[in-house]
Write a protein that holds these residues in place. Sequence first.
Motif, PDB file in Angstrom:
ATOM      1  N   SER A 130     -18.116   7.890  -8.939  1.00  0.00           N
ATOM      2  CA  SER A 130     -18.767   8.445  -7.748  1.00  0.00           C
ATOM      3  C   SER A 130     -17.740   8.974  -6.764  1.00  0.00           C
ATOM      4  O   SER A 130     -16.609   8.483  -6.698  1.00  0.00           O
ATOM      5  N   LEU A 131     -18.153   9.952  -5.983  1.00  0.00           N
ATOM      6  CA  LEU A 131     -17.309  10.504  -4.927  1.00  0.00           C
ATOM      7  C   LEU A 131     -17.751   9.870  -3.606  1.00  0.00           C
ATOM      8  O   LEU A 131     -18.593  10.386  -2.881  1.00  0.00           O
ATOM      9  N   TYR A 132     -17.175   8.714  -3.295  1.00  0.00           N
ATOM     10  CA  TYR A 132     -17.569   7.952  -2.111  1.00  0.00           C
ATOM     11  C   TYR A 132     -17.288   8.715  -0.818  1.00  0.00           C
ATOM     12  O   TYR A 132     -17.993   8.545   0.169  1.00  0.00           O
ATOM     13  N   SER A 133     -16.223   9.504  -0.804  1.00  0.00           N
ATOM     14  CA  SER A 133     -15.802  10.143   0.436  1.00  0.00           C
ATOM     15  C   SER A 133     -16.746  11.248   0.892  1.00  0.00           C
ATOM     16  O   SER A 133     -16.577  11.792   1.976  1.00  0.00           O
ATOM     17  N   SER A 134     -17.747  11.597   0.099  1.00  0.00           N
ATOM     18  CA  SER A 134     -18.755  12.587   0.498  1.00  0.00           C
ATOM     19  C   SER A 134     -20.125  11.942   0.381  1.00  0.00           C
ATOM     20  O   SER A 134     -20.854  12.150  -0.588  1.00  0.00           O
ATOM     21  N   ASP A 187     -11.702   7.623 -10.300  1.00  0.00           N
ATOM     22  CA  ASP A 187     -12.275   7.979 -11.596  1.00  0.00           C
ATOM     23  C   ASP A 187     -13.058   9.293 -11.523  1.00  0.00           C
ATOM     24  O   ASP A 187     -13.060  10.071 -12.477  1.00  0.00           O
ATOM     25  N   TYR A 188     -13.721   9.564 -10.387  1.00  0.00           N
ATOM     26  CA  TYR A 188     -14.408  10.847 -10.209  1.00  0.00           C
ATOM     27  C   TYR A 188     -13.404  11.995 -10.241  1.00  0.00           C
ATOM     28  O   TYR A 188     -13.614  13.012 -10.912  1.00  0.00           O
ATOM     29  N   ASP A 189     -12.303  11.833  -9.529  1.00  0.00           N
ATOM     30  CA  ASP A 189     -11.298  12.883  -9.427  1.00  0.00           C
ATOM     31  C   ASP A 189     -10.666  13.194 -10.784  1.00  0.00           C
ATOM     32  O   ASP A 189     -10.452  14.354 -11.133  1.00  0.00           O
ATOM     33  N   LEU A 190     -10.398  12.137 -11.564  1.00  0.00           N
ATOM     34  CA  LEU A 190      -9.779  12.350 -12.873  1.00  0.00           C
ATOM     35  C   LEU A 190     -10.714  13.097 -13.819  1.00  0.00           C
ATOM     36  O   LEU A 190     -10.287  13.986 -14.567  1.00  0.00           O
ATOM     37  N   ASP A 215       0.838  -1.191   0.000  1.00  0.00           N
ATOM     38  CA  ASP A 215       0.000   0.000   0.000  1.00  0.00           C
ATOM     39  C   ASP A 215       0.877   1.246   0.000  1.00  0.00           C
ATOM     40  O   ASP A 215       1.229   1.784   1.045  1.00  0.00           O
ATOM     41  N   THR A 216       1.227   1.679  -1.193  1.00  0.00           N
ATOM     42  CA  THR A 216       2.061   2.882  -1.349  1.00  0.00           C
ATOM     43  C   THR A 216       1.249   4.066  -1.856  1.00  0.00           C
ATOM     44  O   THR A 216       1.817   5.090  -2.228  1.00  0.00           O
ATOM     45  N   PHE A 217      -0.086   3.921  -1.864  1.00  0.00           N
ATOM     46  CA  PHE A 217      -0.920   4.952  -2.478  1.00  0.00           C
ATOM     47  C   PHE A 217      -1.950   5.559  -1.531  1.00  0.00           C
ATOM     48  O   PHE A 217      -2.383   6.687  -1.734  1.00  0.00           O
ATOM     49  N   SER A 218      -2.360   4.832  -0.496  1.00  0.00           N
ATOM     50  CA  SER A 218      -3.463   5.311   0.358  1.00  0.00           C
ATOM     51  C   SER A 218      -3.150   6.646   1.016  1.00  0.00           C
ATOM     52  O   SER A 218      -3.993   7.546   1.058  1.00  0.00           O
ATOM     53  N   ASP A 219      -1.919   6.799   1.532  1.00  0.00           N
ATOM     54  CA  ASP A 219      -1.566   8.048   2.206  1.00  0.00           C
ATOM     55  C   ASP A 219      -1.645   9.228   1.246  1.00  0.00           C
ATOM     56  O   ASP A 219      -2.087  10.326   1.621  1.00  0.00           O
ATOM     57  N   GLY A 252      -5.007  14.169  -0.330  1.00  0.00           N
ATOM     58  CA  GLY A 252      -5.904  14.901  -1.221  1.00  0.00           C
ATOM     59  C   GLY A 252      -7.341  14.859  -0.771  1.00  0.00           C
ATOM     60  O   GLY A 252      -8.234  15.298  -1.493  1.00  0.00           O
ATOM     61  N   LYS A 253      -7.603  14.270   0.427  1.00  0.00           N
ATOM     62  CA  LYS A 253      -8.931  14.175   1.024  1.00  0.00           C
ATOM     63  C   LYS A 253      -9.892  13.372   0.158  1.00  0.00           C
ATOM     64  O   LYS A 253     -11.087  13.683   0.059  1.00  0.00           O
ATOM     65  N   ILE A 254      -9.365  12.338  -0.498  1.00  0.00           N
ATOM     66  CA  ILE A 254     -10.207  11.428  -1.260  1.00  0.00           C
ATOM     67  C   ILE A 254      -9.773   9.999  -0.955  1.00  0.00           C
ATOM     68  O   ILE A 254      -8.734   9.773  -0.346  1.00  0.00           O
ATOM     69  N   TRP A 255     -10.569   9.032  -1.377  1.00  0.00           N
ATOM     70  CA  TRP A 255     -10.243   7.625  -1.240  1.00  0.00           C
ATOM     71  C   TRP A 255      -9.788   7.092  -2.586  1.00  0.00           C
ATOM     72  O   TRP A 255      -9.988   7.730  -3.618  1.00  0.00           O
ATOM     73  N   VAL A 256      -9.168   5.939  -2.555  1.00  0.00           N
ATOM     74  CA  VAL A 256      -8.745   5.333  -3.813  1.00  0.00           C
ATOM     75  C   VAL A 256      -9.962   5.009  -4.681  1.00  0.00           C
ATOM     76  O   VAL A 256      -9.888   5.025  -5.913  1.00  0.00           O
TER      77      VAL A 256
END
Length: 621
Positions: free
Chosen positions: A256-260, A222-225, A205-209, A214-218
């Motif tokens: 989808s933006l799951y984190s909200s 696709d939403y962020d891009l 897991d080199t990506f979660s942090d 960026g205050k988003i989840w993995v």
Amino acid sequence: PLLFIITFPVFELGMYWGWEPSMWTVIGLFVCWVTVLALHIINHTTNKAGRKNTFAVHERKRTFYFTSEKQKACFYNVFMKFTAILSSLVLVVIMLFSAITGFTRPESFAKYRHDISTAVSNFSLTDLRNAFSDYDGGFDLFGIKTVGGTNGGVLGKTAGISFNGSTALKVVTPKFSNTLYLRGYVAGVYNDNSWTPVDVNGNEDTFSDDFEQGKIWVQDLDYDLIQRKYADLTPAQISVSVLGASKKFVYAPYASLYSSDGNTDDKKMRPTTESYVKLSSTKYSLYYFDPSLIEERLEALPEAIATEVPALSVNKDRGVDAYSEFVHQKYMDVSKSDELDKAYKEILSEYLGVDIYHKGDWTYEEISTAIRNYFSDNFTYTLEPGVTPKGEDFIDYFLGTQKEGYCSYFATAGAELLRMFGYPSRYVEGYVVLNSQLGEPKDDSTYEVSVKDKCAHAWAEVFIDNAGWYPAEFTPGYDNDNPNLTQQEKDPKEVTTTKSTESKPTTTTQNGGQGGTTSVVTKKPANSSKASTTKKTNSASNGHGAGVMSGAGKTSVSSRITENNSDHGSFVGIFITLGGLLLIGFGVVVHRDVKVKKMRSELSNGDNRSRTVAVYRYMLK
């Protein structure tokens, strides 16, 4: 003492086998130990009825207790030593067994570990009522059929699927184009005829942090891009109420933006490091991008997002590159299957016109279309394919012998074939909603849809670099359609006077995003110059009426579903419940009758001594 002796070795064994319980379960176990021990200490230190003997029994309560402080101290001293020795022996035996035999935890335990950990971490009181309908609103008493066709990645265990007309989800959303895929269960490891999620350890897991910074989840990738490339786009908002569907997963559209999710505290969504998102509240809302908004710009999805790599280089600080590398490592393993190799070679020769595959010579659209047409020409969609024979590999049996099945069959084989063609892919279960199911809009221009169990579906999912995960549909009959729905269910606005309508062949064009496929394949001629041609043209019905599917001259009735299924399912449930209550009542009556006969026999037969003892014993009871 018995509670601790029985539970601790189980806890110890579970830890060895890799079960990682939630913190509240560990705390609960220790609280239970301490509480029970405290109650026993209080009980044993209480002077009862002035007794002075070492060991006594309470006549009325029939409980045993110590009356001697010396004996109490001796007992607890021996008990603590015994417990410590027993627990140590359990651990030592496990370690010696593993060291001597070289035994390690088998891979088959991965599924059980995941299931146990998921059940423990997601347990809530609301799950109790869902215990017998955990997957998509239904459960067969004798294990013959699975409702909805999706059951947590387990394959080939049931003879077929049926529908009881239950409502799985309530969805409120603005109007959308094509098919809305609501992703739920996500898994990337195929083993022993089942799909399980990918395990992610700390080193991998080199990506979660980076995503968290960026205050988003993995899962928001696709939403962020899309948001970064099309900054002027306005996202849509969907509200979901989970009813009959499994309460373990969040069901959400792609991009989808799951984190909200509109919830707070313990009701907020809980993502796994990878794969699906855990459900914490049965009601939630999410922002998402409708692919039709992007298609209006004359650009396809997801290829258009992936073309401008420099424009997305800013995402490096959010772990996009690290996650992409992780995906290519974890989602490319292909099952060892002779039939899978044969299918791959047939697609190359018959549908692409080449003997050797070079990924750069073909687009994803061309590859997915070739796979889709291969299934349409050679396989049949059916709700009753039968079980996979014991000892047979699910993929081998499906591709080589069975050649018919429902959505999870095609999703499994399709995901494996995508990997063989160089595309990371995984297996997904959830629900699909047709745009024709929207009906009439509400006052606020949103639409409310009751998503029935017939909308349960499984599909493959492909990862496009710098674009994210998107659905890959390979099940015949699901080209912006659902063969299990009646025409009235597909289009509530349309008033039909007959129970079935004639199916008409249709040809659709791939337009990406939430859904949309094509029946025209681009064939690669021998001279390596690209040309568009039609290879093994097939007609896929739109599922009207009885849901007749045709492909390569084959015709099969796909569902045998009538409009009376809802009432039939309700009556079946009532009868099963009444039957169960009658069985319980019958058991109680029979048990009492046996006891009475036994008592009469003991009081009437034998000598005076035995009858007197029996009278006294029954008097105490």
